[in-house]
Design a protein around this motif. Structure first.
Motif, PDB file in Angstrom:
ATOM      1  N   GLY A  61       0.810  -1.204   0.000  1.00  0.00           N
ATOM      2  CA  GLY A  61       0.000   0.000   0.000  1.00  0.00           C
ATOM      3  C   GLY A  61       0.844   1.255   0.000  1.00  0.00           C
ATOM      4  N   GLU A  62       0.157   2.369   0.062  1.00  0.00           N
ATOM      5  CA  GLU A  62       0.848   3.660   0.068  1.00  0.00           C
ATOM      6  C   GLU A  62       1.664   3.863   1.338  1.00  0.00           C
ATOM      7  OE1 GLU A  62      -2.400   6.468  -2.181  1.00  0.00           O
ATOM      8  OE2 GLU A  62      -3.059   5.395  -0.374  1.00  0.00           O
ATOM      9  N   ASP A  63       1.359   3.091   2.391  1.00  0.00           N
ATOM     10  CA  ASP A  63       2.024   3.247   3.680  1.00  0.00           C
ATOM     11  C   ASP A  63       3.292   2.413   3.812  1.00  0.00           C
ATOM     12  OD1 ASP A  63       0.604   0.905   3.555  1.00  0.00           O
ATOM     13  OD2 ASP A  63      -0.193   0.995   5.587  1.00  0.00           O
ATOM     14  N   ARG A  84       2.690  -0.931  -6.035  1.00  0.00           N
ATOM     15  CA  ARG A  84       2.245  -0.057  -4.949  1.00  0.00           C
ATOM     16  C   ARG A  84       0.837   0.422  -5.296  1.00  0.00           C
ATOM     17  NH1 ARG A  84       4.570   2.510  -0.642  1.00  0.00           N
ATOM     18  NH2 ARG A  84       6.736   2.142  -1.318  1.00  0.00           N
ATOM     19  N   ALA A  85      -0.145  -0.087  -4.572  1.00  0.00           N
ATOM     20  CA  ALA A  85      -1.548   0.203  -4.848  1.00  0.00           C
ATOM     21  C   ALA A  85      -2.091   1.256  -3.887  1.00  0.00           C
ATOM     22  CB  ALA A  85      -2.376  -1.073  -4.743  1.00  0.00           C
ATOM     23  N   LYS A  86      -3.165   1.883  -4.287  1.00  0.00           N
ATOM     24  CA  LYS A  86      -3.802   2.884  -3.443  1.00  0.00           C
ATOM     25  C   LYS A  86      -4.487   2.186  -2.276  1.00  0.00           C
ATOM     26  CE  LYS A  86      -6.921   6.868  -3.615  1.00  0.00           C
ATOM     27  NZ  LYS A  86      -7.812   7.682  -4.490  1.00  0.00           N
ATOM     28  N   GLY A  87      -4.149   2.596  -1.072  1.00  0.00           N
ATOM     29  CA  GLY A  87      -4.724   1.978   0.111  1.00  0.00           C
ATOM     30  C   GLY A  87      -3.642   1.553   1.088  1.00  0.00           C
ATOM     31  N   LYS A  88      -4.021   0.687   2.032  1.00  0.00           N
ATOM     32  CA  LYS A  88      -3.107   0.260   3.078  1.00  0.00           C
ATOM     33  C   LYS A  88      -2.556  -1.141   2.794  1.00  0.00           C
ATOM     34  CE  LYS A  88      -5.186   2.966   6.827  1.00  0.00           C
ATOM     35  NZ  LYS A  88      -5.790   2.905   8.193  1.00  0.00           N
ATOM     36  N   THR A  89      -1.362  -1.383   3.337  1.00  0.00           N
ATOM     37  CA  THR A  89      -0.694  -2.662   3.183  1.00  0.00           C
ATOM     38  C   THR A  89      -1.371  -3.732   4.043  1.00  0.00           C
ATOM     39  OG1 THR A  89       1.408  -1.553   2.742  1.00  0.00           O
ATOM     40  CG2 THR A  89       1.543  -3.837   3.471  1.00  0.00           C
ATOM     41  N   ASN A 111      -6.583  -5.534   3.152  1.00  0.00           N
ATOM     42  CA  ASN A 111      -6.323  -4.243   2.504  1.00  0.00           C
ATOM     43  C   ASN A 111      -6.004  -4.443   1.022  1.00  0.00           C
ATOM     44  OD1 ASN A 111      -6.829  -2.926   4.969  1.00  0.00           O
ATOM     45  ND2 ASN A 111      -4.715  -3.190   5.629  1.00  0.00           N
ATOM     46  N   VAL A 112      -4.903  -3.912   0.508  1.00  0.00           N
ATOM     47  CA  VAL A 112      -4.635  -4.006  -0.931  1.00  0.00           C
ATOM     48  C   VAL A 112      -4.367  -5.442  -1.384  1.00  0.00           C
ATOM     49  CG1 VAL A 112      -3.753  -1.642  -1.080  1.00  0.00           C
ATOM     50  CG2 VAL A 112      -2.165  -3.527  -0.617  1.00  0.00           C
TER      51      VAL A 112
END
Length: 313
Positions: A61-63, A84-89, A111-112
């Motif tokens: 994710g973005e984090d 790397r996808a939009k959202g959380k790992t 999440n992602v």
């Protein structure tokens, strides 16, 4: 000293690892730790990169820290397949028993990872050694459909897929060289309690060999040559077993890719080496100890293990 012939990383073949990269929140007997970078692909990549160049396919994710991907790159891990996808790992939380022999899942947030669809960069499709982490069997099949003529394919799975995706898992087993699971999963898959008879039943499903990971009790190999056992290295201090099985799998494939052969003796040497690498993982929280291990450390531990198991007379 037992010799472990390998080529240099510059001439070793590539290992492709497909699986999860995650954050773990751990309640351990000695410490509580949050936001520990984990995931099967992460541990396996650290271990395999001791011996061979690695290619990794996963989603974060973005984090997820860029510094971790940079650290992997510095170890000759190609992260071009990490999306790397939009959202959380993906995040997992667990509590271990006082003896570290069992654990309880407290929380799972996909999440992602819930929408993970492995996409291999064109530069990855010729990977000769492939490790399929315990992702959904259909995703494992999707990866295999993208790879051109791999020399060696190993797969992991888990209780959830054994009970809920048995038919698709059967398709995976028919296409791989080696299945690597723990003894509980073996018994569930075969519906037989005795490990040797369960192994024989699983081998009928397609894989050429079966490796049973047994934690502190070592590992067993079942193949056409019979049964082989390697003990685990006895540790003075055990902190966190998370990722030890994935480290074992990664180290084995990394060694095979560096050795340049997949015969019986090489596999058996690889199992001993993988057991030694996995022992380092248990000595730290997450991959903290594993990622600082050098080849020389592994060889010293192998020699110590040889001395421990040497018979007299």
């Amino acid at each position: 000293m037992t010799t472990y012939p390998t080529r240099s990383k510059e001439t070793a073949e590539h290992v492709l690892i497909v699986g999860s990269m995650a954050f773990d929140d751990l309640e351990l007997p000695s410490v509580n730790a949050k936001d520990v970078v984990g995931g099967a692909a992460t541990y396996a990549a650290y271990a395999a990169s001791l011996f061979s160049p690695v290619r990794i396919v996963a989603v974060v994710g973005e984090d997820f820290p860029t510094a971790v991907l940079e650290e992997l790159t510095a170890r000759d891990v190609d992260v071009a397949g990490v999306e790397r996808a939009k959202g959380k790992t993906f995040r997992w939380a667990g509590r271990y028993a006082a003896n570290l022999a069992s654990r309880e899942t407290l929380d799972t947030q996909l999440n992602v990872f819930a929408d993970f669809r492995p996409k291999l960069p064109q530069s990855f499709v010729d990977s000769p050694f492939v490790l399929l982490g315990n992702i959904q069997p259909q995703l494992q099949l999707d990866v295999l459909s993208q790879i051109k003529a791999p020399r060696f394919v190993a797969a992991d799975t888990m209780n959830f897929w054994i009970s809920g995706e048995r038919k698709k898992l059967g398709e995976v087993l028919a296409k791989i060289d080696t299945l690597m699971i723990n003894d509980e999963e073996l018994r569930q898959l075969a519906d037989i309690h005795n490990i040797r008879r369960a192994a024989a039943e699983v081998l009928k499903l397609g894989p050429k060999r079966l490796i049973v990971k047994r934690g502190e009790y070592g590992a067993m190999l079942f193949d056409k040559d019979g049964v082989f056992f390697t003990p685990a290295y006895p540790l003075e201090e055990e902190i966190d077993p998370t990722g030890a099985g994935d480290s074992f799998a990664g180290a084995l494939l990394g060694y095979l890719a560096a050795a340049g052969t997949i015969d019986g003796p090489t596999l058996r040497r690889g199992l001993r080496l993988a057991s030694a690498v996995a022992s380092f993982c248990v000595e730290g929280v997450g991959a903290a100890k594993l990622k600082n291990v050098q080849r020389a450390d592994v060889m010293m531990r192998l020699e110590a293990l040889r001395s421990i198991t040497k018979t007299g007379g």
